[in-house]
Design a protein around this motif. Structure first.
Motif, short mmCIF file in Angstrom:
data_model
loop_
_atom_site.label_atom_id
_atom_site.label_comp_id
_atom_site.label_asym_id
_atom_site.label_seq_id
_atom_site.Cartn_x
_atom_site.Cartn_y
_atom_site.Cartn_z
N ALA A 156 0.85 -1.19 0.00
CA ALA A 156 0.00 0.00 0.00
C ALA A 156 0.89 1.25 0.00
CB ALA A 156 -0.94 -0.04 1.20
N GLY A 157 0.41 2.33 0.58
CA GLY A 157 1.14 3.60 0.51
C GLY A 157 2.56 3.54 1.02
N ASN A 158 2.78 2.87 2.16
CA ASN A 158 4.13 2.80 2.73
C ASN A 158 5.08 2.02 1.82
OD1 ASN A 158 3.16 4.21 4.90
ND2 ASN A 158 3.23 2.51 6.34
N ALA A 159 4.56 0.96 1.18
CA ALA A 159 5.39 0.18 0.26
C ALA A 159 5.78 1.02 -0.96
CB ALA A 159 4.64 -1.07 -0.18
N LEU A 160 4.85 1.87 -1.42
CA LEU A 160 5.16 2.75 -2.55
C LEU A 160 6.23 3.77 -2.16
CD1 LEU A 160 1.57 3.40 -4.00
CD2 LEU A 160 3.21 1.60 -4.61
N ASP A 161 6.15 4.28 -0.92
CA ASP A 161 7.18 5.21 -0.44
C ASP A 161 8.55 4.53 -0.42
OD1 ASP A 161 5.16 7.04 -0.01
OD2 ASP A 161 5.02 6.66 2.15
N ALA A 162 8.57 3.26 0.04
CA ALA A 162 9.84 2.51 0.08
C ALA A 162 10.39 2.28 -1.32
CB ALA A 162 9.62 1.18 0.80
N ASP A 163 9.50 2.04 -2.30
CA ASP A 163 9.94 1.88 -3.69
C ASP A 163 10.63 3.15 -4.19
OD1 ASP A 163 8.90 -0.67 -3.82
OD2 ASP A 163 7.04 -0.07 -4.81
N ILE A 164 10.06 4.29 -3.85
CA ILE A 164 10.63 5.58 -4.30
C ILE A 164 11.98 5.82 -3.64
CG2 ILE A 164 10.31 8.09 -4.25
CD1 ILE A 164 7.27 7.55 -4.54
N GLU A 165 12.08 5.55 -2.34
CA GLU A 165 13.36 5.69 -1.63
C GLU A 165 14.45 4.85 -2.29
OE1 GLU A 165 13.66 5.74 2.78
OE2 GLU A 165 11.49 5.41 2.72
N LEU A 166 14.12 3.59 -2.59
CA LEU A 166 15.09 2.67 -3.19
C LEU A 166 15.50 3.13 -4.58
CD1 LEU A 166 16.54 -0.05 -2.66
CD2 LEU A 166 14.63 -1.18 -3.81
N TYR A 167 14.52 3.59 -5.36
CA TYR A 167 14.82 4.05 -6.72
C TYR A 167 15.75 5.26 -6.71
CZ TYR A 167 14.12 6.20 -11.29
OH TYR A 167 14.33 6.77 -12.53
N ILE A 168 15.46 6.23 -5.85
CA ILE A 168 16.28 7.44 -5.78
C ILE A 168 17.71 7.09 -5.34
CG2 ILE A 168 16.58 9.67 -4.61
CD1 ILE A 168 14.28 9.69 -6.60
N ARG A 169 17.83 6.12 -4.43
CA ARG A 169 19.15 5.71 -3.95
C ARG A 169 19.95 5.03 -5.06
NH1 ARG A 169 18.16 1.77 0.19
NH2 ARG A 169 17.28 3.52 1.32
N HIS A 170 19.31 4.13 -5.78
CA HIS A 170 20.02 3.37 -6.81
C HIS A 170 20.29 4.20 -8.07
CE1 HIS A 170 18.87 -0.89 -5.19
NE2 HIS A 170 19.71 -0.24 -4.42
N GLU A 171 19.32 5.02 -8.45
CA GLU A 171 19.42 5.74 -9.71
C GLU A 171 20.26 7.01 -9.60
OE1 GLU A 171 18.51 5.80 -13.81
OE2 GLU A 171 18.12 4.27 -12.29
N TYR A 172 20.17 7.68 -8.43
CA TYR A 172 20.83 8.98 -8.29
C TYR A 172 21.86 9.02 -7.16
CZ TYR A 172 17.12 10.74 -11.34
OH TYR A 172 16.27 10.97 -12.41
#
Length: 334
Positions: A178-194
């Motif tokens: 749900a919402g918290n899992a989507l937040d975690a996805d964004i955190e991980l993406y920003i860490r790996h991509e940028y």
């Protein structure tokens, strides 16, 4: 003074409704002094401290997956929220009747934790209501009729997908995506991509600004500035992300929600399938605000998908309506 209240114990937001009005709508966060374990802030004030506290302060989110994970913290948070609504401890016993929303997939142990919290706070009568049923009541659907209604309630900790008819849940899917899992996805993406470290509050702001379920929406190039700590240099840094890339990073989690919707459609009784084909499904909860989610589910299921008005408050509004029908309705759990 009417002392009947309805509570939505949300993973992300805590809401109280009294006399038909939402009197508390605050983040489910509480801050404590580490040395004395005394509560020093709750709700918005505690959320502003999250990720910014010194050694003597800790912030806690006592609700995880829609259920109580930290009993003592939850009890103090509820007490603080009740005080915001004007319900002091001296007023509690024995006058308050409570209706509390719970996930449809809750276990008996988790249910007992909710009951114990309400009893500790002095509730003279406690009634529970499953979140999908509360959402359906809030939307204005007649859940006591034998016709079927399908609800997809995407909260902070759980996504509740339920087929409702005759005052009960015929079949359901409850997943911790749900919402918290989507937040975690964004955190991980920003860490790996940028190579940029951000916290959960920043990830949530990105989701609200440019979160999407489809990469090809008309506003897919909409941008959001993100500030955090560079993992390579250790220095503060700012980047810009767009809606299309955030939609891409959320795709796997949204696909799991899609999969659960399809599972429910596959097991629903054939006599109710016609009702759902005619009426479609209803989206509620904060996740319903994700851009393009209704369109994506409609493409997947070939059904009408309705995003309800004010989805964040729909569950607690339904609980408030249920509060007025105690003794008349069959969908409350005593």
């Amino acid at each position: 003074m009417n002392r009947d209240i309805a509570i939505d114990l949300g993973t992300a937001n805590f809401l109280i409704i009294h006399d038909g009005n939402v009197v508390v709508d605050q983040p489910s966060v509480v801050a404590f002094d580490r040395s004395t374990n005394k509560m020093i802030a709750v709700g918005n004030e505690a959320m502003q401290m999250e990720g910014k506290t010194h050694a003597n302060i800790r912030t806690v989110r006592p609700l995880q997956g829609g259920v109580i994970a930290d009993f003592n913290a939850a009890e103090q948070m509820i007490r603080g929220m009740m005080a915001m609504a004007g319900f002091k401890r001296s007023f509690f016993k024995p006058f308050i009747r409570m209706v509390v929303c719970i996930p449809s997939g809750i276990t008996e142990v988790e249910k007992r934790a909710v009951e114990d919290s309400a009893e500790t706070l002095g509730a003279s009568k406690l009634y529970l209501i499953h979140e999908p049923i509360a959402a359906a009541v809030g939307i204005g659907l007649d859940v006591e009729e034998p016709e079927g209604n399908m609800i997809v309630d995407i909260g902070g900790g759980t996504t509740e997908i339920a087929l409702i008819a005759s005052s009960g849940i015929i079949c359901n899917q409850s997943i911790r995506i749900a919402g918290n899992a989507l937040d975690a996805d964004i955190e991980l993406y920003i860490r790996h991509e940028y190579n940029l470290m951000i916290g959960q509050p920043t990830a949530e702001r990105i989701k609200q600004a440019v979160g999407a379920a489809l990469t090809d929406l008309p506003e897919s190039q909409k941008e959001c500035e993100v500030m955090g700590r560079d993992l390579l240099t250790g220095m503060p840094k700012q980047i810009v992300v767009n809606q299309a890339e955030i939609a891409h990073c959320l795709d796997k989690s949204i696909a799991k929600i899609e999969e659960s919707v399809m599972k429910l459609l596959e097991v629903m009784p054939p006599e109710l399938a016609g009702d759902i084909y005619q009426r479609g499904m209803y989206l509620s909860g904060g996740g319903a605000l994700l851009h393009g989610l209704d369109k994506r589910l409609a493409l997947k299921t070939h059904l009408h998908v309705h995003t309800v008005e004010d989805p964040l408050r729909m569950v607690v509004r339904g609980a408030g309506i249920a509060l007025k029908t105690i003794g008349k309705s069959n969908y409350l759990i005593k």
